[in-house]
Design an enzyme around this catalytic site. Structure first.
Site, short mmCIF file in Angstrom:
data_model
loop_
_atom_site.label_atom_id
_atom_site.label_comp_id
_atom_site.label_asym_id
_atom_site.label_seq_id
_atom_site.Cartn_x
_atom_site.Cartn_y
_atom_site.Cartn_z
N TYR A 66 38.14 32.85 43.38
CA TYR A 66 37.65 31.69 42.63
C TYR A 66 36.51 32.10 41.70
O TYR A 66 36.46 31.70 40.53
CB TYR A 66 37.20 30.56 43.56
N CYS A 122 27.54 26.86 37.69
CA CYS A 122 28.79 27.32 38.31
C CYS A 122 29.09 26.48 39.55
O CYS A 122 28.20 26.25 40.38
CB CYS A 122 28.68 28.78 38.72
N ARG A 211 44.76 29.38 35.04
CA ARG A 211 44.14 30.46 35.82
C ARG A 211 45.14 31.03 36.83
O ARG A 211 45.22 30.56 37.97
CB ARG A 211 42.90 29.94 36.53
N HIS A 272 33.14 29.78 28.80
CA HIS A 272 33.31 29.41 30.21
C HIS A 272 33.58 30.66 31.07
O HIS A 272 34.34 30.61 32.03
CB HIS A 272 34.47 28.42 30.33
N ASP A 306 26.25 32.47 26.90
CA ASP A 306 26.56 33.19 28.14
C ASP A 306 27.93 33.85 28.06
O ASP A 306 28.68 33.66 27.11
CB ASP A 306 26.46 32.27 29.37
N GLY A 307 28.22 34.66 29.08
CA GLY A 307 29.52 35.32 29.18
C GLY A 307 29.39 36.84 29.21
O GLY A 307 29.04 37.44 28.20
N ARG A 330 28.49 34.74 37.00
CA ARG A 330 29.03 35.42 38.20
C ARG A 330 28.02 36.28 38.96
O ARG A 330 28.03 36.24 40.20
CB ARG A 330 30.26 36.24 37.81
#
Ligand code: FMN
Length: 384
Positions: A66, A122, A211, A272, A306-307, A330
């Protein structure tokens, strides 16, 4: 002949290394320890990517998936990580960098923080730790950085608010909205009562994220309906709250322009984490597009992005274009397997890298970093 060239090309592509987890020797050093079911000691982790490695060993497969997954073929997910290496730095030397540390603190919408990066919103923090998002609130307070809480947190908004050590800690609240305006009004009232200082409206997911990796474990995107989100609705929403509403998920200079024209105080560049639309550009590429076509936007509103941010130099590249603050998703999610201590450690590491990378690049004052610090003539294309 043509066929064999094609075959060669596909072998080359298949062999192409992918930066998801860089090889820095962690497997050799800690592989045996975690093979015995032990959580790798926190003090043995040396950088943000180590938290992913440690979480991959420690979390169950569906929870890890996830957090880790990206949309479809995960090209945007990979590009988020790899785009940073396509742009080389132009480090300067023989500059006085001894005071760089003093210029690390910044303001975000007028609120003071110790660093120009924050914990991105998140969902489902509870997959890594029973205390879930409480650890992000406490970790953010300890590091004096901003935490943007997700609406789909594992812990309730009340728990998250209660975790604030003092009432002056600033949190922003991310939201997804339904078509039910009464529900939305109640949600906004609750957010205001909780003391959040801004509403972060995610605009990059009016449909469900495709996903594949996550769907395998039944932990894909839960959005079934197509949401109605327009600038007209943005104005209706803005009239329902005294808080600023920041659109999260701006992915073109066109939408950045439109956001400014619609009176936003800040925009948040994001795809995202590559989880929504595979093929969407990284926020670094979007920031570059804005810099090249409408650089004044960085002066007209605050720009967050972000990312794929994993290193101090990644943060610096975004700041050099005029981004005010950088979100990290993450790495913080993975760090939560260590609870609050893990969250604190990520912040310490990133601050340390930021200060030293800036110093090694000849930047004496972070507020003066500019686009000339990076060579923006990258090779085009995602295979380069
Ligand atoms: C596990 C996970 C859950 C997420 N949940 C949300 C969410 O609820 N709302 C949202 O706007 N973005 C969400 N995002 C996207 C993040 O806010 C952020 O854009 C992204 O993680 C940044 O990329 P990075 O993970 O490479 O740092 C989520 C990302 C991850 C990894």
């Amino acid at each position: 002949m043509r066929l064999s060239l094609l075959a060669l090309a596909s072998v080359a592509l298949a062999a192409r290394p992918f930066l998801d987890e860089p090889d820095t020797g962690i497997e050799e050093q800690l592989g045996e320890i975690v093979a015995n079911g032990t959580l790798a000691p926190l003090k043995s982790l040396v950088g943000l990517p180590d938290f992913q490695w440690s979480a991959r060993q420690f979390m169950n497969a569906s929870s890890y998936t996830y957090y880790r997954n990206g949309a479809a073929g995960e090209w945007s997910y990979r590009n988020n990580l790899e785009v940073f290496m396509r742009f080389k730095l132009r480090p300067r030397v023989l500059k006085d960098v001894t005071k760089i540390q003093d210029s690390i603190p910044t303001t975000i919408l007028g609120h003071n923080f110790s660093a120009p990066f924050f914990i991105a919103p998140c969902a489902r923090g509870g997959y890594a730790h029973p205390d879930g998002e409480v650890n992000f609130v406490k970790g953010a307070a300890a590091g004096d950085i901003l935490y943007m809480a997700s609406l789909y947190s594992s812990r309730s908004m009340d728990d998250i608010t209660a975790a604030k050590g003092n009432s002056s800690q600033v949190l922003f609240q991310q939201v997804y909205l339904t078509e039910n305006m009464t529900e939305t009004q109640q949600l906004f009232r609750k957010i205001e009562a909780a003391g959040s200082k801004a509403i972060v409206l995610t605009v990059d997911g009016p449909g469900t994220g495709i996903r594949h990796r996550a769907a395998r474990f039944g932990v894909g995107s839960a959005n079934i309906d197509l949401n109605l989100l327009t600038w007209e609705k943005y104005h209706t929403l803005s009239n329902m709250t005294s808080l600023p509403i920041i659109p999260k998920g701006i992915q073109t200079v066109d939408d950045a322009r439109e956001a400014v024209a619609n009176g936003v105080k800040a925009i948040y560049l994001s795809n995202h984490g590559g989880r929504q639309l595979d093929g969407a550009p990284s926020s670094l590429e979007v920031a570059l597009e804005i810099h090249q076509n409408e650089p004044d936007i960085f002066k007209q509103v605050e720009v967050y992005a972000d990312g794929g941010v994993r290193y101090g130099s990644d943060v610096l590249k975004l700041l050099s274009l005029g981004v005010r603050a950088v979100g990290v998703g993450r790495p913080y999610m993975f760090s939560n397997i260590y609870g609050e201590e893990g969250v604190k450690r990520v912040t310490e590491m990133l601050k340390f890298e930021l200060i030293n990378d800036a110093a090694n690049g000849g930047i004496g004052d972070l507020k003066k970093i500019g686009p000339e610090w990076v060579d923006w003539r990258a090779l085009n294309g995602w295979y380069s």
